[in-house]
Design an enzyme around this catalytic site. Structure first.
Site, PDB file in Angstrom:
ATOM      1  N   CYS A 382       0.847  -1.045  -0.119  1.00 25.65           N
ATOM      2  CA  CYS A 382       0.005  -0.057   0.092  1.00 25.65           C
ATOM      3  C   CYS A 382       0.908   1.214  -0.203  1.00 25.65           C
ATOM      4  O   CYS A 382       1.344   1.691  -1.134  1.00 25.65           O
ATOM      5  CB  CYS A 382      -0.978  -0.050   1.045  1.00 25.65           C
ATOM      6  SG  CYS A 382      -2.262   0.951   0.653  1.00 25.65           S
ATOM      7  N   HIS A 508      -3.968  -4.980   0.045  1.00 26.11           N
ATOM      8  CA  HIS A 508      -3.305  -5.708   1.316  1.00 26.11           C
ATOM      9  C   HIS A 508      -3.598  -6.837   1.222  1.00 26.11           C
ATOM     10  O   HIS A 508      -4.505  -7.624   2.065  1.00 26.11           O
ATOM     11  CB  HIS A 508      -3.906  -5.025   2.496  1.00 26.11           C
ATOM     12  CG  HIS A 508      -3.819  -3.404   2.961  1.00 26.11           C
ATOM     13  ND1 HIS A 508      -2.814  -3.082   3.645  1.00 26.11           N
ATOM     14  CD2 HIS A 508      -4.175  -2.402   2.359  1.00 26.11           C
ATOM     15  CE1 HIS A 508      -2.738  -1.802   3.625  1.00 26.11           C
ATOM     16  NE2 HIS A 508      -3.790  -1.439   2.841  1.00 26.11           N
ATOM     17  N   GLU A 510      -2.307  -9.234   3.108  1.00 27.63           N
ATOM     18  CA  GLU A 510      -2.080  -9.949   4.314  1.00 27.63           C
ATOM     19  C   GLU A 510      -3.384 -10.450   4.750  1.00 27.63           C
ATOM     20  O   GLU A 510      -3.513 -11.017   5.720  1.00 27.63           O
ATOM     21  CB  GLU A 510      -1.233  -8.848   5.154  1.00 27.63           C
ATOM     22  CG  GLU A 510      -1.922  -7.678   5.602  1.00 27.63           C
ATOM     23  CD  GLU A 510      -1.400  -6.433   4.546  1.00 27.63           C
ATOM     24  OE1 GLU A 510      -0.969  -6.926   3.420  1.00 27.63           O
ATOM     25  OE2 GLU A 510      -1.628  -5.507   4.990  1.00 27.63           O
TER      26      GLU A 510
HETATM   27  N1  GLN Z   1      -1.844   6.623   3.058  1.00 26.41           N
HETATM   28  C1  GLN Z   1      -1.844   5.867   1.787  1.00 26.41           C
HETATM   29  C2  GLN Z   1      -3.574   6.183   1.260  1.00 26.41           C
HETATM   30  O1  GLN Z   1      -4.170   6.538   1.774  1.00 26.41           O
HETATM   31  C3  GLN Z   1      -1.498   4.685   2.108  1.00 26.41           C
HETATM   32  C4  GLN Z   1      -2.626   3.891   2.945  1.00 26.41           C
HETATM   33  C5  GLN Z   1      -2.237   2.521   3.446  1.00 26.41           C
HETATM   34  O2  GLN Z   1      -1.016   1.914   3.332  1.00 26.41           O
HETATM   35  N2  GLN Z   1      -3.106   1.635   3.825  1.00 26.41           N
HETATM   36  O3  GLN Z   1      -3.656   5.824   0.125  1.00 26.41           O
END
Ligand code: GLN
Length: 533
Positions: A382, A508, A510
């Protein structure tokens, strides 16, 4: 008819109720019963999404886009089920819906009160969760510690449910800490006794007491807990410390807990079959090789902030019989002292963790740069994926001061920018791009090889994305976009074909990893780090 098991906790929080709930579920599954789980969080937040991971640990994301308590992650991993967000009940949700009904006039003429209106709403939610799941048993973990003021309405609702349901259809399991005194090495049962007394004061006599203790309970201590806790000796179990959490259900079943639970619920005496689970757990203990992974992030002081990522790494290492050493690296230290980044040469793999805001991002970019230039396997999750794009734009394309607009709204090269649909959003709760979406993988890419197909389905939680304006330039410069959202409107995976293993994803993965079935990107990363791929 569904049966309900309530799990409560005493003495202190973090006593392991989540693992206990999952383990009881596993003991039932191993006997062929279907289970589902509910987590009750007595805080006033509507969901966990607005809480700092430092305070409350990771925000777990469900397929349907719920931002929930991390215990749902434990349930999903142990039980291999996908839970809906409805299965995380909070005080905020309960009050919001009661107040909404009151405003609509649904309680016209009545004085709306905690008992019966709030407790009815809680019971209805528990029953609806049971109905939606359609499982034989619903496990309901009541968060916090018995005696907390905010937990009282939930315990009262559970007490009422016990009265309303048949005797064999509800069961209360109380988990409490039994500390060992350093000076005398004695196991002390008094705090546990007191927490059972607190339960009784509320009107609930537990059926089973599980002592959470470093070591198995001594016979005398077990007797004391049975006597003062007013449960049969055979209804006292110990959840003692283990290296691998997936061992816990096996340990408890060995003590007879699975049999006791099923008997008490009037379920017929099916024999447990642990063959699959035991072989997964065995693999965790092989440790033929050690892999050292650098976990670069900013919430590194509380390991619970990244529990699903840690578990995905464990699942991956377990599958190849390796032992992983995860070391937490606060990337702010690479900002204070850039030459510190050299410490990364001691690691076989580098993960840049998810995150928000600007603290530590420049350090994360330095870590990514180090992984890329030194051919160290890299996985960017992410924010890690977004910052890998920033790093590439700056150092390969020469876009000086390229950035994400999350950190620098006036950057000359906004290679990461808000998702278009986010621009009009003002409120913070539940408004990110959330939940599972299909991802199209480029045939022949590393990502498609890892998944073994040209499609993935992963969960999301973000507001920003790779800015479409820069797609072409980044790709021309050698960054391969190997995964796309189904509508081809956003990049979901990136990789560097010239690197031994350099993978980033906007998703994600995970959250969908399971013991024995590790998430493909994590598995690929760990294999590459262990030099087995
Ligand atoms: N801050 C970033 C976003 O909002 C990444 C978010 C995250 O890593 N879950 O897109």
């Amino acid at each position: 008819m569904v049966k309900f098991i309530f799990i409560t906790g005493g003495v202190l929080s973090s006593v392991g109720k989540g693992i206990m709930t999952s383990s009881i579920g596993k003991m039932l599954q191993s006997r062929g019963y279907t289970v589902s789980t509910v987590k009750i969080d007595p805080y006033v937040n509507v969901d966990a999404g607005t809480m700092n991971p430092y305070m409350h640990g990771e925000v777990f994301v469900t397929d349907d886009g719920g931002e929930t308590d991390l215990d749902l992650g434990h349930y999903e991993r142990f039980l291999d089920i996908n839970l809906p967000k409805f299965n995380n009940i909070t005080t905020g949700q309960v009050y919001a819906s009661v107040i909404e009904k009151e405003r609509k006039g649904e309680y016209l003429g009545q004085c709306v009160q905690i008992i019966p209106h709030i407790t009815d709403e809680i019971k209805n939610r528990i029953k609806s969760a049971a109905k939606m799941a359609g499982s034989d048993v619903l496990l309901v973990e009541i968060g916090g510690t018995v005696g907390d003021i905010e937990g009282l309405p939930f315990l009262e609702a559970a007490r009422q449910l016990r009265l309303e349901e048949a005797f064999n259809d509800t069961l209360f399991v109380h988990v409490a800490l039994v500390p060992i005194l350093n000076s005398t090495r004695e196991q002390k049962s008094k705090p546990c006794q007191h927490s059972v007394q607190e339960m009784r004061r509320i009107g609930i006599q537990p059926d089973i007491i599980v002592a959470r203790c470093k070591d198995p309970l001594e016979v005398d201590v077990k007797r004391k807990i049975s006597l003062f806790g007013s449960v049969p000796y055979d209804a006292v179990f110990t959840s003692y410390d283990v290296d691998c959490i997936y061992q816990v259900p096996l340990n408890l079943d060995k003590q007879g807990m699975g049999e006791y639970v099923t008997k008490r619920l009037g379920l017929n005496g099916r024999k447990a079959d642990w063959s699959d689970w035991a072989s997964v757990v065995d693999a965790f203990n092989k440790n033929v090789k050690t892999v050292k992974i650098a976990m670069c992030g900013k919430y590194t002081k509380l390991a619970d902030s990244y529990v699903s990522i840690m578990e995905s790494i464990h699942h991956s290492a377990g599958k190849i019989g390796a032992k992983v050493e995860m070391e937490w690296i606060e990337t702010t230290k690479f900002e204070d002292n850039p030459s510190e980044v050299k410490i990364l040469e001691d690691y076989q793999g580098i993960i840049v963790l998810p995150g928000f805001g600007s603290r530590g991002t420049e350090g994360k970019i330095k870590a990514i740069n180090y992984a890329r230039e030194n051919n160290i396997p890299f996985l960017g999750i992410c924010y890690g994926f977004q910052l890998a794009t920033v790093e590439y734009a700056r150092n390969v394309l020469g876009f000086t001061n390229a950035n994400t607009t999350e950190c620098d709204p006036s950057t000359p090269y906004p290679v990461i920018d808000l998702l278009p649909e986010q621009r009009a959003i003002g409120s913070m709760g539940g408004t990110m791009r959330l939940g599972a979406y299909k991802i199209a993988l480029k045939p022949g890419s590393l990502a498609s090889k890892l998944y073994g197909k040209n499609e993935a389905y992963e969960r999301h939680r973000h507001r920003y994305e790779i800015n479409p304006k820069y797609w072409k330039e980044l790709e021309m410069a050698g960054l391969e976009f190997s995964g796309w959202s189904a509508d081809l409107k956003r990049v979901e995976f990136l990789e560097l074909p010239s690197h031994p293993f350099f993978l980033g994803t906007q998703s994600h993965p995970e959250f969908r990893s399971r013991p024995g079935k590790p998430s493909p990107p994590y598995f690929g990363f760990i294999k590459a780090s262990a030099k087995l791929a």
